[in-house]
Design an enzyme around this catalytic site. Sequence first.
Site, PDB file in Angstrom:
ATOM      1  N   SER A 130       0.400   6.684   0.371  1.00 17.76           N
ATOM      2  CA  SER A 130       1.573   7.376  -0.148  1.00 17.76           C
ATOM      3  C   SER A 130       2.777   6.444  -0.149  1.00 17.76           C
ATOM      4  CB  SER A 130       1.858   8.641   0.664  1.00 17.76           C
ATOM      5  OG  SER A 130       2.131   8.339   2.015  1.00 17.76           O
ATOM      6  N   GLY A 131       2.824   5.509   0.828  1.00 19.26           N
ATOM      7  CA  GLY A 131       3.898   4.523   0.856  1.00 19.26           C
ATOM      8  C   GLY A 131       3.828   3.568  -0.327  1.00 19.26           C
ATOM      9  N   HIS A 189       9.647   9.349   2.296  1.00 18.78           N
ATOM     10  CA  HIS A 189       9.627   7.885   2.327  1.00 18.78           C
ATOM     11  C   HIS A 189      11.018   7.338   2.062  1.00 18.78           C
ATOM     12  CE1 HIS A 189       5.228   7.146   2.383  1.00 18.78           C
ATOM     13  NE2 HIS A 189       5.189   8.330   1.804  1.00 18.78           N
ATOM     14  N   CYS A 191      -0.608   1.880   3.567  1.00 20.64           N
ATOM     15  CA  CYS A 191      -0.164   3.272   3.490  1.00 20.64           C
ATOM     16  C   CYS A 191      -0.206   3.672   2.023  1.00 20.64           C
ATOM     17  CB  CYS A 191       1.242   3.429   4.050  1.00 20.64           C
ATOM     18  SG  CYS A 191       1.944   5.089   3.868  1.00 20.64           S
ATOM     19  N   CYS A 194      -1.463  11.917   3.215  1.00 22.01           N
ATOM     20  CA  CYS A 194      -1.939  10.570   3.553  1.00 22.01           C
ATOM     21  C   CYS A 194      -2.798  10.103   2.387  1.00 22.01           C
ATOM     22  CB  CYS A 194      -2.722  10.566   4.861  1.00 22.01           C
ATOM     23  SG  CYS A 194      -3.427   8.953   5.259  1.00 22.01           S
ATOM     24  N   GLU A 197       5.049   3.602   9.594  1.00 20.27           N
ATOM     25  CA  GLU A 197       4.757   5.022   9.357  1.00 20.27           C
ATOM     26  C   GLU A 197       5.273   5.926  10.469  1.00 20.27           C
ATOM     27  OE1 GLU A 197       1.168   6.432   7.576  1.00 20.27           O
ATOM     28  OE2 GLU A 197       0.387   4.395   7.355  1.00 20.27           O
TER      29      GLU A 197
END
Length: 293
Positions: free
Chosen positions: A232-233, A172, A230, A75, A221
Amino acid sequence: MRIPFTKMQGAGNDFVVLDETRGRLGLTKAHYRFLGDRHFGVGADQILTVRPSPGPGIDFEYVIHNADGAEVEQCGNGARCFARFVHDRGLTNKDVIRVQTQKGVIEPRLTADGRVTVNMGAPVFDLDQIPFDASGLAFQPQGHWGNWPLAPENTGQHATFLLAPVSMGNPHAVLLVDDVDSHPVRVQGPQVQASPRFPQGVNVGFLQVVDRRHVRLRVYERGVGETLACGSGACAAVVAGIRLGLLDADTPVQVQTRGGLLSIAWAGDTAPVLMTGPATTVFQAEIEIPDNL
């Protein structure tokens, strides 16, 4: 059981942070679900746990649970809040810390302007490691990479999604869209997540390219639903945009989420992704967790 906690947020992505450096709280999946519940608990996208160093050269261990109680690998926005928490609580005086996650070591760094930069490590494109099952799908080249067509599961629709799968320590799928405001994120996000081609689930990013240095992003998510941001997104989206030839790799890309602005830098190939953004403490308190969960 009564436990102390800290509520934090990074670009609107909100967290309950727990300190287990002096001992484990012994929480179950049901306890994490209770803490994440916005009606009966505290309310959070993820619950972050700070644990002591698991070995030499590591400062802390970082454990993440989604609001549904499931433990997850990474995260990014949480990593920034994690760094702010351990620094502000006096658990370390370092500006750069090494943190063990489920999928590897990350290095958050507190900057002079109050933001936090996190070395998120290099992105992973190997489909088996993401993991993503592309068997029988026809790869569609674009830029230095390409997209995979994915038919939505059990929807009666004949259209397919074109997505770019990538791992930032967690899986992802990035989809290019014309306008994130009008795009049916809350319909298509669950449709992509329902695909058995992602055996560990997937975070679904909807990426609108404004120009070669600016994008807009919404992320649905895994185990949470749509969040205001987000981390990491955002990393996955910028990496995908660069590989698809839509964004520049020679300067940080500004990612506008619904909760705030993140800055993502990636030089390409095996270089690590650097994410910079805010990390803010909202309040500290205690909560009684029911025994009959």
